[in-house]
Design an enzyme around this catalytic site. Structure first.
Site, PDB file in Angstrom:
ATOM      1  N   ASP A   1       0.039   5.176  -7.100  1.00 19.35           N
ATOM      2  CA  ASP A   1       0.168   4.702  -8.468  1.00 19.35           C
ATOM      3  C   ASP A   1       0.124   3.234  -8.309  1.00 19.35           C
ATOM      4  O   ASP A   1       0.664   2.656  -7.368  1.00 19.35           O
ATOM      5  CB  ASP A   1       1.672   5.228  -8.982  1.00 19.35           C
ATOM      6  CG  ASP A   1       1.738   4.988 -10.524  1.00 19.35           C
ATOM      7  OD1 ASP A   1       0.714   4.715 -11.065  1.00 19.35           O
ATOM      8  OD2 ASP A   1       2.900   5.164 -11.082  1.00 19.35           O
TER       9      ASP A   1
ATOM     10  N   ASN B   1      -4.031  12.696 -17.522  1.00 13.25           N
ATOM     11  CA  ASN B   1      -4.816  11.368 -17.089  1.00 13.25           C
ATOM     12  C   ASN B   1      -5.929  11.340 -18.411  1.00 13.25           C
ATOM     13  O   ASN B   1      -6.785  10.337 -18.486  1.00 13.25           O
ATOM     14  CB  ASN B   1      -5.361  11.158 -16.006  1.00 13.25           C
ATOM     15  CG  ASN B   1      -4.191  10.417 -14.931  1.00 13.25           C
ATOM     16  OD1 ASN B   1      -4.249  10.870 -13.668  1.00 13.25           O
ATOM     17  ND2 ASN B   1      -3.036   9.889 -15.618  1.00 13.25           N
TER      18      ASN B   1
HETATM   19  C1  IPE Z   1       0.443  10.221 -11.822  1.00  9.09           C
HETATM   20  O1  IPE Z   1       0.303   8.821 -12.186  1.00  9.09           O
HETATM   21  C2  IPE Z   1      -1.164  10.521 -11.721  1.00  9.09           C
HETATM   22  C3  IPE Z   1      -1.720  10.144 -10.464  1.00  9.09           C
HETATM   23  C4  IPE Z   1      -1.553   9.112  -9.618  1.00  9.09           C
HETATM   24  C5  IPE Z   1      -3.000  10.568 -10.345  1.00  9.09           C
HETATM   25  P1  IPE Z   1       0.430   8.257 -13.843  1.00  9.09           P
HETATM   26  O2  IPE Z   1       0.528   6.628 -13.724  1.00  9.09           O
HETATM   27  O3  IPE Z   1      -0.677   8.947 -14.345  1.00  9.09           O
HETATM   28  O4  IPE Z   1       1.636   9.003 -14.263  1.00  9.09           O
HETATM   29  P2  IPE Z   1       2.911   8.462 -15.113  1.00  9.09           P
HETATM   30  O5  IPE Z   1       2.135   8.346 -16.357  1.00  9.09           O
HETATM   31  O6  IPE Z   1       3.335   6.958 -14.874  1.00  9.09           O
HETATM   32  O7  IPE Z   1       3.931   9.382 -15.231  1.00  9.09           O
HETATM   33  C1  IPE Z   2      -2.785   5.324 -10.361  1.00  7.75           C
HETATM   34  O1  IPE Z   2      -2.699   4.152 -11.079  1.00  7.75           O
HETATM   35  C2  IPE Z   2      -4.193   5.823 -10.490  1.00  7.75           C
HETATM   36  C3  IPE Z   2      -4.529   7.088 -11.527  1.00  7.75           C
HETATM   37  C4  IPE Z   2      -3.536   7.673 -12.481  1.00  7.75           C
HETATM   38  C5  IPE Z   2      -5.790   7.591 -11.454  1.00  7.75           C
HETATM   39  P1  IPE Z   2      -2.474   3.947 -12.491  1.00  7.75           P
HETATM   40  O2  IPE Z   2      -3.674   3.823 -13.190  1.00  7.75           O
HETATM   41  O3  IPE Z   2      -1.591   4.798 -13.075  1.00  7.75           O
HETATM   42  O4  IPE Z   2      -1.970   2.376 -12.524  1.00  7.75           O
HETATM   43  P2  IPE Z   2      -0.589   1.783 -13.624  1.00  7.75           P
HETATM   44  O5  IPE Z   2       0.467   2.680 -13.498  1.00  7.75           O
HETATM   45  O6  IPE Z   2      -1.226   1.905 -14.879  1.00  7.75           O
HETATM   46  O7  IPE Z   2      -0.438   0.668 -12.864  1.00  7.75           O
HETATM   47 MG    MG Z   3       0.405   4.949 -13.510  1.00 10.06          MG
END
Ligand code: IPE
Ligand code: IPE
Ligand code: MG
Length: 257
Positions: A34, A82
């Site tokens: 993340d 997502n």
């Molecule tokens: C979890 O991260 C999903 C992945 C790392 C693929 P998100 O960024 O989507 O989760 P939330 O929205 O912070 O819970």
């Molecule tokens: C995690 O990084 C990757 C995926 C969920 C694919 P994020 O895209 O959630 O990054 P933040 O949480 O917005 O920083």
């Molecule tokens: Mg995220």
């Protein structure tokens, strides 16, 4: 296993490599990668640039885990939630998955890594789905670490699917005049996408967030949660080592004393 000083040639001052107990490396490490978006935002870049930068962290984590003798590494790449993101980000991620898988599979294969996926691949663009399927076909007989890519994965969806599969089997038994089986923990686990894979001992989440976001809900029942403040593109072998040291410092009681 390689020599620790080869895997970690230049440990930062805060890390004492001698603290790592190589006999207690987890068999299965799961990672919620993340912080890609925030990494990009801090540099005034498009979010997709953050995802691209995250690929290098994935490469390094795979190599390091494999070198340390980790048997399973499960990486959360795209959740069932997502799809709610803007279309250009979703499309960009799907293209990135396809491109990366195609570019990396030969090297992974040479290193003996077996690449599989969990999650429902059917709604993915054909190119992305086929890249994952081809990686599985090419590497399925490898004996090294198994890399489990969780893509369009959701823990609840996985449990519901397992329950439905079980009910279908039980109904078939009943229809043939047999005694339908009673669902047990073991039977349910056998219908999960992770059937045959030991539960993760350690779950890492980067970027300072402390939630599961629907990841491996069943399997992490007794995993140690290790939260790292580092944004995923900044994650490297030394941050992985810090997570391992944190994990090894925990007292895992499993409900006993
Ligand atoms: C979890 O991260 C999903 C992945 C790392 C693929 P998100 O960024 O989507 O989760 P939330 O929205 O912070 O819970
Ligand atoms: C995690 O990084 C990757 C995926 C969920 C694919 P994020 O895209 O959630 O990054 P933040 O949480 O917005 O920083
Ligand atoms: Mg995220």
């Amino acid at each position: 296993m390689k020599d620790l000083s080869d895997i970690f040639p230049a440990p930062p001052a805060d890390i004492d490599l001698a603290q790592l107990d190589v006999a207690r490396i987890p068999q299965h490490v799961a990672v919620i990668m993340d912080g890609n978006g925030r990494w990009a935002k801090a540099r005034a870049l498009n979010r997709l640039r953050g995802h691209k930068a995250g690929i290098e962290a994935v490469r390094e984590t795979i190599r390091c885990a494999n070198d340390l003798g980790v048997r399973y590494l499960t990486i959360y790449s795209f959740s069932t939630e997502n799809w709610k993101r803007p279309e250009d980000e979703v499309v960009g991620l799907m293209n990135l998955f396809a491109k990366t898988m195609l570019a990396e599979v030969d090297e992974l294969h040479e290193e003996g890594v077996r690449v599989m996926t969990i999650g429902d691949l059917s709604p993915l663009p054909a190119e992305t789905r086929e890249a994952f399927q081809a990686a599985w076909e090419q590497t399925r007989h490898n004996q090294g670490m198994t890399l489990v890519v969780a893509v369009n994965y959701g823990g609840r969806a996985e449990i519901v699917q397992a329950a439905n599969d079980f009910m279908r089997e039980a109904a078939a038994v009943a229809a043939a005049g047999g005694e339908p089986p009673v669902l047990t923990e073991e039977l349910l686990a056998r219908h999960l996408a992770t059937a045959g894979i030991p539960d993760p001992e350690m779950l890492i989440r980067t970027s300072g967030e402390q939630r599961l976001s629907n990841f491996l809900l069943w399997q992490v029942a007794y995993a140690e949660l290790v939260c790292s403040d580092v944004l995923w593109p900044d994650f490297d072998r030394y941050e992985f080592l810090r997570c391992l040291l944190d994990y090894q410092g925990r007292d895992r009681r499993f409900g006993a004393l």
